[in-house]
Design a protein around this motif. Sequence first.
Motif, PDB file in Angstrom:
ATOM      1  N   CYS A  69       0.794  -1.183   0.059  1.00  0.00           N
ATOM      2  CA  CYS A  69       0.047  -0.057   0.111  1.00  0.00           C
ATOM      3  C   CYS A  69       0.741   1.230   0.030  1.00  0.00           C
ATOM      4  CB  CYS A  69      -0.946  -0.196   1.266  1.00  0.00           C
ATOM      5  SG  CYS A  69      -1.919  -1.155   1.170  1.00  0.00           S
ATOM      6  N   GLY A  70       0.690   2.165  -0.817  1.00  0.00           N
ATOM      7  CA  GLY A  70       1.320   3.376  -0.921  1.00  0.00           C
ATOM      8  C   GLY A  70       2.672   3.181  -1.743  1.00  0.00           C
ATOM      9  N   LYS A  71       3.107   2.068  -2.406  1.00  0.00           N
ATOM     10  CA  LYS A  71       4.155   1.800  -3.006  1.00  0.00           C
ATOM     11  C   LYS A  71       4.030   1.886  -4.440  1.00  0.00           C
ATOM     12  CE  LYS A  71       6.373   1.155   1.082  1.00  0.00           C
ATOM     13  NZ  LYS A  71       6.934   2.262   1.753  1.00  0.00           N
ATOM     14  N   THR A  72       5.101   2.032  -5.247  1.00  0.00           N
ATOM     15  CA  THR A  72       5.121   1.868  -6.593  1.00  0.00           C
ATOM     16  C   THR A  72       5.592   0.846  -7.083  1.00  0.00           C
ATOM     17  OG1 THR A  72       5.225   4.528  -6.780  1.00  0.00           O
ATOM     18  CG2 THR A  72       5.802   3.118  -8.786  1.00  0.00           C
ATOM     19  N   ILE A  73       4.635   0.058  -7.751  1.00  0.00           N
ATOM     20  CA  ILE A  73       5.319  -1.293  -8.457  1.00  0.00           C
ATOM     21  C   ILE A  73       5.110  -1.308  -9.895  1.00  0.00           C
ATOM     22  CG2 ILE A  73       4.608  -2.438  -6.388  1.00  0.00           C
ATOM     23  CD1 ILE A  73       2.271  -3.574  -7.770  1.00  0.00           C
ATOM     24  N   GLY A  74       6.116  -2.460 -10.580  1.00  0.00           N
ATOM     25  CA  GLY A  74       5.731  -2.503 -12.091  1.00  0.00           C
ATOM     26  C   GLY A  74       5.294  -3.915 -12.255  1.00  0.00           C
ATOM     27  N   GLY A  75       4.812  -3.979 -13.421  1.00  0.00           N
ATOM     28  CA  GLY A  75       4.010  -5.349 -13.830  1.00  0.00           C
ATOM     29  C   GLY A  75       3.967  -5.305 -15.402  1.00  0.00           C
ATOM     30  N   ARG A  85       1.939  -5.670 -18.573  1.00  0.00           N
ATOM     31  CA  ARG A  85       0.521  -5.197 -18.868  1.00  0.00           C
ATOM     32  C   ARG A  85      -0.147  -6.468 -19.579  1.00  0.00           C
ATOM     33  NH1 ARG A  85       0.854   0.182 -21.580  1.00  0.00           N
ATOM     34  NH2 ARG A  85       2.941  -0.115 -21.214  1.00  0.00           N
ATOM     35  N   LYS A  86       0.722  -7.310 -20.232  1.00  0.00           N
ATOM     36  CA  LYS A  86      -0.105  -8.173 -21.290  1.00  0.00           C
ATOM     37  C   LYS A  86      -0.241  -9.483 -20.482  1.00  0.00           C
ATOM     38  CE  LYS A  86       1.496  -6.271 -25.502  1.00  0.00           C
ATOM     39  NZ  LYS A  86       2.032  -6.421 -26.821  1.00  0.00           N
ATOM     40  N   THR A  87      -0.111  -9.639 -19.168  1.00  0.00           N
ATOM     41  CA  THR A  87      -0.075 -10.699 -18.475  1.00  0.00           C
ATOM     42  C   THR A  87      -1.592 -10.340 -17.372  1.00  0.00           C
ATOM     43  OG1 THR A  87       0.931 -10.143 -16.437  1.00  0.00           O
ATOM     44  CG2 THR A  87       2.232 -11.276 -18.292  1.00  0.00           C
ATOM     45  N   ASP A  88      -2.098 -11.223 -16.847  1.00  0.00           N
ATOM     46  CA  ASP A  88      -3.186 -10.954 -15.810  1.00  0.00           C
ATOM     47  C   ASP A  88      -2.609 -10.389 -14.310  1.00  0.00           C
ATOM     48  OD1 ASP A  88      -2.162 -13.493 -15.011  1.00  0.00           O
ATOM     49  OD2 ASP A  88      -4.081 -14.151 -14.197  1.00  0.00           O
ATOM     50  N   TYR A  89      -1.391 -10.563 -14.151  1.00  0.00           N
ATOM     51  CA  TYR A  89      -0.900  -9.976 -13.173  1.00  0.00           C
ATOM     52  C   TYR A  89      -0.829  -8.479 -12.638  1.00  0.00           C
ATOM     53  CZ  TYR A  89       2.190 -14.225 -13.199  1.00  0.00           C
ATOM     54  OH  TYR A  89       2.320 -15.535 -13.447  1.00  0.00           O
ATOM     55  N   PHE A  90      -1.066  -7.823 -13.963  1.00  0.00           N
ATOM     56  CA  PHE A  90      -1.237  -6.244 -13.711  1.00  0.00           C
ATOM     57  C   PHE A  90      -2.810  -6.073 -13.107  1.00  0.00           C
ATOM     58  CE2 PHE A  90      -2.575  -2.292 -15.729  1.00  0.00           C
ATOM     59  CZ  PHE A  90      -1.538  -1.403 -15.352  1.00  0.00           C
ATOM     60  N   ASN A  91      -3.652  -6.748 -13.900  1.00  0.00           N
ATOM     61  CA  ASN A  91      -4.847  -6.545 -13.002  1.00  0.00           C
ATOM     62  C   ASN A  91      -5.136  -7.078 -11.804  1.00  0.00           C
ATOM     63  OD1 ASN A  91      -6.107  -5.072 -15.437  1.00  0.00           O
ATOM     64  ND2 ASN A  91      -6.345  -7.107 -16.613  1.00  0.00           N
ATOM     65  N   GLN A  92      -4.540  -8.308 -11.362  1.00  0.00           N
ATOM     66  CA  GLN A  92      -4.557  -8.710 -10.332  1.00  0.00           C
ATOM     67  C   GLN A  92      -4.005  -7.689  -9.306  1.00  0.00           C
ATOM     68  OE1 GLN A  92      -2.110 -12.190  -9.996  1.00  0.00           O
ATOM     69  NE2 GLN A  92      -3.522 -13.417 -11.465  1.00  0.00           N
ATOM     70  N   VAL A  93      -3.133  -7.105  -9.546  1.00  0.00           N
ATOM     71  CA  VAL A  93      -2.558  -5.919  -8.524  1.00  0.00           C
ATOM     72  C   VAL A  93      -3.427  -4.748  -8.394  1.00  0.00           C
ATOM     73  CG1 VAL A  93      -0.659  -4.174  -8.221  1.00  0.00           C
ATOM     74  CG2 VAL A  93      -0.168  -6.590  -8.897  1.00  0.00           C
ATOM     75  N   LYS A  94      -4.117  -4.381  -9.616  1.00  0.00           N
ATOM     76  CA  LYS A  94      -5.074  -3.408  -9.801  1.00  0.00           C
ATOM     77  C   LYS A  94      -6.318  -3.803  -8.622  1.00  0.00           C
ATOM     78  CE  LYS A  94      -6.417  -1.912 -13.608  1.00  0.00           C
ATOM     79  NZ  LYS A  94      -6.738  -1.787 -15.119  1.00  0.00           N
ATOM     80  N   THR A  95      -6.675  -4.880  -8.582  1.00  0.00           N
ATOM     81  CA  THR A  95      -7.813  -5.346  -7.847  1.00  0.00           C
ATOM     82  C   THR A  95      -7.565  -5.698  -6.207  1.00  0.00           C
ATOM     83  OG1 THR A  95      -7.871  -7.569  -8.756  1.00  0.00           O
ATOM     84  CG2 THR A  95      -9.090  -5.763 -10.062  1.00  0.00           C
ATOM     85  N   SER A  96      -6.380  -6.094  -6.091  1.00  0.00           N
ATOM     86  CA  SER A  96      -5.959  -6.290  -4.906  1.00  0.00           C
ATOM     87  C   SER A  96      -5.933  -5.362  -3.780  1.00  0.00           C
ATOM     88  CB  SER A  96      -4.359  -6.885  -4.533  1.00  0.00           C
ATOM     89  OG  SER A  96      -4.132  -7.942  -5.678  1.00  0.00           O
TER      90      SER A  96
END
Length: 92
Positions: free
Chosen positions: A73-79, A81-92
């Motif tokens: 929370c409050g941190k900057t992360i990279g992921g 975009r063409k995997t589902d990990y990007f959306n997993q992080v957005k919805t976590s």
Amino acid sequence: MRCSASAIERVKSPFDQLINSSRTGRVDLVMSGLSDTKVRQQTSDFVDYFMSRGPDLRLATKAGAFTKATDLCGKTIGGQRKTDYFNQVKTS
């Protein structure tokens, strides 16, 4: 019976072409961190040996700083975009 490693043809593909390569017969099997999702199930069959969330990479000096999801929370992360990990992080 086992086949030798030289009997296997390996093909490198961009991540976003893995499913298409399988569907068109360019490859017989996809081995990657390709998650089984409802959308992907519409065009492909999956054999799930295990389920996992995306791996993370961090500096050794910060290894102990992130031990649970809320530590992000409050941190900057990279992921990717063409995997589902990007959306997993957005919805976590």
